[in-house]
Design a protein around this motif. Structure first.
Motif, mmCIF file in Angstrom:
data_model
loop_
_atom_site.group_PDB
_atom_site.id
_atom_site.type_symbol
_atom_site.label_atom_id
_atom_site.label_comp_id
_atom_site.label_asym_id
_atom_site.label_seq_id
_atom_site.Cartn_x
_atom_site.Cartn_y
_atom_site.Cartn_z
ATOM 1 N N VAL A 80 0.832 -1.201 0.000
ATOM 2 C CA VAL A 80 0.000 0.000 0.000
ATOM 3 C C VAL A 80 0.868 1.252 0.000
ATOM 4 O O VAL A 80 0.635 2.195 -0.748
ATOM 5 C CB VAL A 80 -0.946 -0.010 1.224
ATOM 6 N N SER A 81 1.931 1.241 0.831
ATOM 7 C CA SER A 81 2.809 2.414 0.923
ATOM 8 C C SER A 81 3.534 2.670 -0.387
ATOM 9 O O SER A 81 3.784 3.814 -0.768
ATOM 10 C CB SER A 81 3.824 2.219 2.055
ATOM 11 N N ASN B 103 2.415 2.331 -3.269
ATOM 12 C CA ASN B 103 1.500 2.964 -4.218
ATOM 13 C C ASN B 103 0.928 4.273 -3.695
ATOM 14 O O ASN B 103 -0.003 4.817 -4.279
ATOM 15 C CB ASN B 103 0.345 2.007 -4.549
ATOM 16 N N ALA B 104 1.457 4.770 -2.583
ATOM 17 C CA ALA B 104 0.883 5.949 -1.934
ATOM 18 C C ALA B 104 1.422 7.232 -2.564
ATOM 19 O O ALA B 104 2.557 7.291 -3.024
ATOM 20 C CB ALA B 104 1.180 5.934 -0.447
ATOM 21 N N THR C 49 1.218 11.627 -1.795
ATOM 22 C CA THR C 49 0.793 12.715 -0.923
ATOM 23 C C THR C 49 0.589 13.972 -1.758
ATOM 24 O O THR C 49 1.418 14.299 -2.610
ATOM 25 C CB THR C 49 1.841 12.993 0.175
ATOM 26 N N HIS D 101 -3.730 12.078 1.112
ATOM 27 C CA HIS D 101 -2.798 10.978 0.869
ATOM 28 C C HIS D 101 -3.558 9.848 0.198
ATOM 29 O O HIS D 101 -4.526 9.328 0.750
ATOM 30 C CB HIS D 101 -2.198 10.509 2.202
ATOM 31 N N ASN D 102 -3.140 9.482 -1.005
ATOM 32 C CA ASN D 102 -3.809 8.433 -1.760
ATOM 33 C C ASN D 102 -3.122 7.093 -1.548
ATOM 34 O O ASN D 102 -1.907 6.975 -1.729
ATOM 35 C CB ASN D 102 -3.817 8.777 -3.257
ATOM 36 N N PHE D 103 -3.912 6.104 -1.135
ATOM 37 C CA PHE D 103 -3.411 4.748 -0.961
ATOM 38 C C PHE D 103 -3.991 3.856 -2.044
ATOM 39 O O PHE D 103 -5.211 3.795 -2.215
ATOM 40 C CB PHE D 103 -3.829 4.187 0.407
ATOM 41 N N GLY E 151 -8.224 3.212 -5.446
ATOM 42 C CA GLY E 151 -7.498 3.785 -4.323
ATOM 43 C C GLY E 151 -8.438 4.511 -3.390
ATOM 44 O O GLY E 151 -9.621 4.712 -3.700
ATOM 45 N N GLU F 56 -8.431 8.036 -0.716
ATOM 46 C CA GLU F 56 -7.679 9.255 -0.430
ATOM 47 C C GLU F 56 -8.304 10.035 0.732
ATOM 48 O O GLU F 56 -9.219 10.825 0.535
ATOM 49 C CB GLU F 56 -7.633 10.140 -1.676
#
Length: 199
Positions: free
Chosen positions: A16-17, A19-20, A22, A56-58, A65, A67
């Motif tokens: 997940v991180s 593909n995150a 900010t 922040h988009n996960f 996703g 956000e």
């Protein structure tokens, strides 16, 4: 078993991180404020909104996703001419938007977004004027006229370029009656335009 669960959880968090994204957002909103007295609805009045914040988009799976974010919001309006009322609102907005990338490449990404926003009012004050002469100052929270909490349904489209810049157009549909009076209803809808820098 505990080790397997820990490794699986760390793998999910890492995926997940990875593909995150900010976003630092700056935006403007044009509000349509609707007041209803009993069964009679008045004409909508316009207000202006400036906001700034982070989101922040996960990445969840594939092109999907979520956000979450937080914005500081300043809303201002004026109604009337010779006898007028100026309103100033300061608040915090917490949107949580799900998104889907309908186009995704290294150069450009197009997303559709939908979710909800929670709003918390910090200050809401009105000032009356007769011509240029200042009259009454009214604190809409201290006198119990309005509630501080509200919820909106949010929809939008966003275009991102080179994972650096994003332009977003959104619409917030007010779901909460912000006026506490029994026979008066007040809701605000907001058309927003925002520009974001992607970290």
């Amino acid at each position: 078993m505990r080790k397997i669960i820990t490794i699986a959880a760390m793998t999910i968090i890492f995926a997940v991180s990875a593909n995150a994204q900010t976003y630092f957002n700056l935006g403007y909103g044009l509000g349509s404020d609707k007041t209803t007295f009993g069964s009679m609805e008045t004409d909508a009045t316009n207000s202006n909104t400036l906001f700034a914040g982070f989101s922040h988009n996960f990445g969840i799976a594939g092109n999907f996703g979520v956000e979450p974010g937080v914005n500081y919001v300043f809303n201002f309006s004026k109604t009337g001419d010779e006898l007028s009322v100026k309103n100033r609102y300061h608040g915090i907005q917490v949107p949580v938007l799900f998104n889907y990338a309908i186009v995704s490449s290294s150069d450009m990404t197009l997303k559709v977004l939908a979710g909800a926003s929670a709003n918390f009012g910090l200050s809401d004050k009105s000032t009356t004027y007769v011509g240029d002469t200042k009259g009454l100052d009214i604190d809409n929270y201290s006198d119990g006229s309005y509630t501080r909490f509200g919820v909106s349904a949010s929809f939008g489209f966003a275009a991102e370029w080179f994972n650096t810049i994003r332009l977003k157009i959104g619409y917030d549909l007010g779901l909460t009656d912000l006026n506490k009076a029994d026979n008066v209803s007040y809701k605000q809808n907001l058309l927003t335009f925002s520009l974001a820098y992607i970290f």
